[in-house]
Design a protein around this motif. Structure first.
Motif, PDB file in Angstrom:
ATOM      1  N   ASP A 138       0.350  11.070  -7.919  1.00  0.00           N
ATOM      2  CA  ASP A 138       0.822  12.402  -8.267  1.00  0.00           C
ATOM      3  C   ASP A 138       0.788  13.372  -7.104  1.00  0.00           C
ATOM      4  O   ASP A 138       1.691  14.185  -6.937  1.00  0.00           O
ATOM      5  N   LEU A 139      -0.262  13.324  -6.279  1.00  0.00           N
ATOM      6  CA  LEU A 139      -0.420  14.240  -5.156  1.00  0.00           C
ATOM      7  C   LEU A 139      -0.861  13.454  -3.932  1.00  0.00           C
ATOM      8  O   LEU A 139      -1.540  12.430  -4.051  1.00  0.00           O
ATOM      9  N   THR A 140      -0.508  13.957  -2.762  1.00  0.00           N
ATOM     10  CA  THR A 140      -0.895  13.250  -1.545  1.00  0.00           C
ATOM     11  C   THR A 140      -2.410  13.143  -1.412  1.00  0.00           C
ATOM     12  O   THR A 140      -2.914  12.163  -0.860  1.00  0.00           O
ATOM     13  N   PRO A 181       3.798  13.239  -3.378  1.00  0.00           N
ATOM     14  CA  PRO A 181       4.294  12.353  -2.322  1.00  0.00           C
ATOM     15  C   PRO A 181       5.702  11.840  -2.567  1.00  0.00           C
ATOM     16  O   PRO A 181       6.370  11.388  -1.637  1.00  0.00           O
ATOM     17  N   GLY A 182       6.151  11.882  -3.808  1.00  0.00           N
ATOM     18  CA  GLY A 182       7.471  11.369  -4.144  1.00  0.00           C
ATOM     19  C   GLY A 182       8.282  12.398  -4.902  1.00  0.00           C
ATOM     20  O   GLY A 182       7.808  13.489  -5.221  1.00  0.00           O
ATOM     21  N   ARG A 183       9.510  12.058  -5.197  1.00  0.00           N
ATOM     22  CA  ARG A 183      10.419  12.924  -5.945  1.00  0.00           C
ATOM     23  C   ARG A 183      11.043  12.121  -7.081  1.00  0.00           C
ATOM     24  O   ARG A 183      12.194  11.695  -7.010  1.00  0.00           O
ATOM     25  N   PRO A 184      10.288  11.893  -8.174  1.00  0.00           N
ATOM     26  CA  PRO A 184      10.835  11.092  -9.281  1.00  0.00           C
ATOM     27  C   PRO A 184      11.990  11.820  -9.964  1.00  0.00           C
ATOM     28  O   PRO A 184      12.094  13.053  -9.909  1.00  0.00           O
ATOM     29  N   LEU A 188       0.816  -1.211   0.000  1.00  0.00           N
ATOM     30  CA  LEU A 188       0.000   0.000   0.000  1.00  0.00           C
ATOM     31  C   LEU A 188       0.853   1.265   0.000  1.00  0.00           C
ATOM     32  O   LEU A 188       0.545   2.227  -0.713  1.00  0.00           O
ATOM     33  N   SER A 189       1.907   1.304   0.778  1.00  0.00           N
ATOM     34  CA  SER A 189       2.724   2.509   0.875  1.00  0.00           C
ATOM     35  C   SER A 189       3.509   2.757  -0.397  1.00  0.00           C
ATOM     36  O   SER A 189       3.638   3.902  -0.848  1.00  0.00           O
ATOM     37  N   GLN A 190       4.043   1.699  -0.996  1.00  0.00           N
ATOM     38  CA  GLN A 190       4.792   1.887  -2.237  1.00  0.00           C
ATOM     39  C   GLN A 190       3.872   2.403  -3.334  1.00  0.00           C
ATOM     40  O   GLN A 190       4.262   3.259  -4.131  1.00  0.00           O
ATOM     41  N   VAL A 203      10.507  12.416 -17.997  1.00  0.00           N
ATOM     42  CA  VAL A 203       9.141  12.314 -18.497  1.00  0.00           C
ATOM     43  C   VAL A 203       8.156  12.197 -17.337  1.00  0.00           C
ATOM     44  O   VAL A 203       7.086  12.816 -17.343  1.00  0.00           O
ATOM     45  N   THR A 204       8.514  11.407 -16.325  1.00  0.00           N
ATOM     46  CA  THR A 204       7.650  11.291 -15.154  1.00  0.00           C
ATOM     47  C   THR A 204       7.517  12.638 -14.453  1.00  0.00           C
ATOM     48  O   THR A 204       6.422  13.016 -14.019  1.00  0.00           O
ATOM     49  N   CYS A 205       8.624  13.378 -14.347  1.00  0.00           N
ATOM     50  CA  CYS A 205       8.553  14.716 -13.736  1.00  0.00           C
ATOM     51  C   CYS A 205       7.631  15.631 -14.531  1.00  0.00           C
ATOM     52  O   CYS A 205       6.827  16.368 -13.956  1.00  0.00           O
ATOM     53  N   ALA A 206       7.746  15.585 -15.855  1.00  0.00           N
ATOM     54  CA  ALA A 206       6.906  16.443 -16.689  1.00  0.00           C
ATOM     55  C   ALA A 206       5.439  16.058 -16.553  1.00  0.00           C
ATOM     56  O   ALA A 206       4.562  16.928 -16.454  1.00  0.00           O
ATOM     57  N   GLU A 207       5.147  14.753 -16.526  1.00  0.00           N
ATOM     58  CA  GLU A 207       3.757  14.327 -16.395  1.00  0.00           C
ATOM     59  C   GLU A 207       3.199  14.709 -15.033  1.00  0.00           C
ATOM     60  O   GLU A 207       2.047  15.158 -14.930  1.00  0.00           O
ATOM     61  N   LEU A 208       3.998  14.546 -13.971  1.00  0.00           N
ATOM     62  CA  LEU A 208       3.534  14.924 -12.647  1.00  0.00           C
ATOM     63  C   LEU A 208       3.246  16.427 -12.590  1.00  0.00           C
ATOM     64  O   LEU A 208       2.238  16.857 -12.022  1.00  0.00           O
TER      65      LEU A 208
END
Length: 465
Positions: free
Chosen positions: A279-281, A321-324, A271-273, A328-333
């Motif tokens: 994208d957001l908490t 919640p995370g720091r990718p 669940l935590s992973q 591409v993941t950063c741009a999508e987030l």
């Protein structure tokens, strides 16, 4: 189904009779030690040294051991699993593959069965959902707000819901899987919204894609009322979609709990992973429709939705919640966050400090880093298609100015997207909005490495579910 009271984590899916867990030290790898061994003797669990084993039967979970190797989760393969006999587990025939330590270094999922019966050395040492969260992160929905249970349950069991939805939850539960509403439904209804604001339904769970599709096929085969279309599946994102014939009712989109660190799409049972991949908490809340519980795996979602505050001006905090690191993941987030900034721009109490701090830490040359990828052109087209789906026609001048104020990475990303042509082979933007072509359900990022699309293929899309 257990739809009554009881201790909180006694009622977590997949953990019948297991006492509510307390916060304990854990060994590396996530195994609980010490105190739980005493509890296990009264619940039918087995104890092997300091490791507590779940009793059979039931599906394999992350943290289990097969031939001494730790289970990571599940991948998917398009073809059937080679077997010496025609008989085999239906989920395997639909593509589920078991992932073990070391498989993160392979180019794709191995040809390994996900059926527990095929693994005589299986040690059920992984944490079931009820042992993953302490009571501070598990809440009775009825305690959060009056009428919340009726609102959430109505999406699955109400008179306007297709009958297959409740039957599907029952079927997955009977197979030993957890299933939770995710994304917009728990977020918006916990925040005081009404069911009409929920567009489609997102769900997640411990069932991998093949097991979920098998359950859908069998449930729909017995449901003569809703007359659903066959489920659809995206191997790129492992998203399973169930559509109504005329789109007059909500689509259900399911993806197993997220799993990171593999070079191909995969799901797990942690669940935590999973929460760290969203994208957001505020999008990390989960609702268990069987036990009527709201889960807050990271312990931030209810606070960031302003649950503790009173009145219409309560806080709504936007924080990833995370720091990718993947560009591409950063741009999508960033684009997903911008979607919510625009959607909620007039809402009182909107707090963006945490989001702004994250965006300012992004490299100013984020677009150039995407260009440097082998699949850069395809990724730009995918990102532009997402942006058009989320903000049709683009932001207004005032909205664009507000978004650019978040820093150079945001400004240059928006400038680059505004110059892209979305047309593919003459198809207009928005011409492929079927859910099976979306990247992931609302609020969930796909951290798997990007799969380059053929030049004539339409890119995957992620609609606003």
């Amino acid at each position: 189904m257990d739809r009554t009271g009881g201790r909180l984590n006694n009622r977590l899916i997949g953990d019948p009779g297991v006492p509510a867990p307390r916060v304990r030290e854990r060994e590396a790898g996530g195994q609980e030690v010490g105190e739980q061994a005493v509890e296990a003797r009264s619940t039918g669990e087995q104890v092997a040294g300091d490791v507590v084993l779940r009793p059979p039967p039931g599906p394999i979970m992350t943290g289990d051991l097969v031939d001494g190797r730790r289970v990571l989760g599940f991948g998917h393969h398009g073809g059937p699993l080679p077997r010496t006999q025609d008989a085999g587990h239906a989920a395997d025939r639909l593509g589920d593959r078991l992932l073990l330590d070391g498989d993160e270094h392979a180019s794709g999922p191995p040809e390994r069965s996900a059926d527990p019966a095929d693994h005589p050395t299986l040690a059920r040492a992984g944490l079931a959902p009820g042992h993953q969260l302490d009571d501070r992160r598990v809440h009775r929905a009825s305690d959060i707000g009056p009428g919340l249970v009726e609102l959430l349950d109505g999406l699955l069991y109400g008179p306007e819901a297709p009958r297959y939805l409740g039957n599907l939850v029952d079927r997955l539960t009977s197979d030993g899987h957890g299933v939770w509403l995710a994304g917009g439904a728990p977020r918006d209804l916990v925040a005081g919204g009404v069911p009409e604001v929920v567009r489609d339904l997102d769900a997640t769970g411990t069932a991998p894609a093949g097991a979920f599709l098998r359950a859908v096929d069998e449930v729909l085969a017995l449901d003569g009322d809703s007359a659903e279309l066959p489920p659809r599946f995206s191997p790129r994102s492992l998203v399973c979609s169930v559509l109504t014939v005329h789109r007059d009712r909500r689509t259900l989109e399911y993806r197993g709990l997220g799993l990171t660190g593999l070079p191909y799409p995969a799901t797990g049972t942690d669940l935590s992973q999973d929460a760290h991949q969203r994208d957001l908490t505020v999008n990390t809340l989960l609702y268990d429709p069987v036990r009527q519980l709201v889960l807050d795996p990271l312990g931030h979602a209810l606070t960031d939705l302003g649950h503790e505050a009173e009145g219409p001006g309560r806080l709504l905090r936007l924080v990833p919640p995370g720091r990718p690191e993947d560009p591409v993941t950063c741009a999508e987030l960033l684009l997903r966050a911008a979607k919510f900034l625009i959607r909620w721009e007039t809402r009182p109490g909107l707090e963006t400090t945490g989001l702004r701090d994250w965006v300012l830490q992004l490299p100013a040359d984020l677009p150039a880093r995407i260009d440097a990828l082998d699949a850069g052109p395809d990724e730009w087209l995918r990102l532009a298609t997402l942006w058009e789906a989320w903000v049709p026609g683009g932001p207004t001048a005032a909205q664009g100015e507000s978004l650019r104020a978040f820093g150079p990475a945001a400004s240059r990303l928006l400038d680059r997207l505004s110059r892209l042509d979305l047309r593919i082979d003459g198809a207009p933007p928005g011409g492929a909005d079927e859910p099976e072509t979306r990247d992931a359900p609302d609020g969930h990022l796909d951290h798997a490495p990007r799969v380059q699309q053929a030049p004539t293929a339409r890119p995957d899309r992620s609609g606003d579910v």
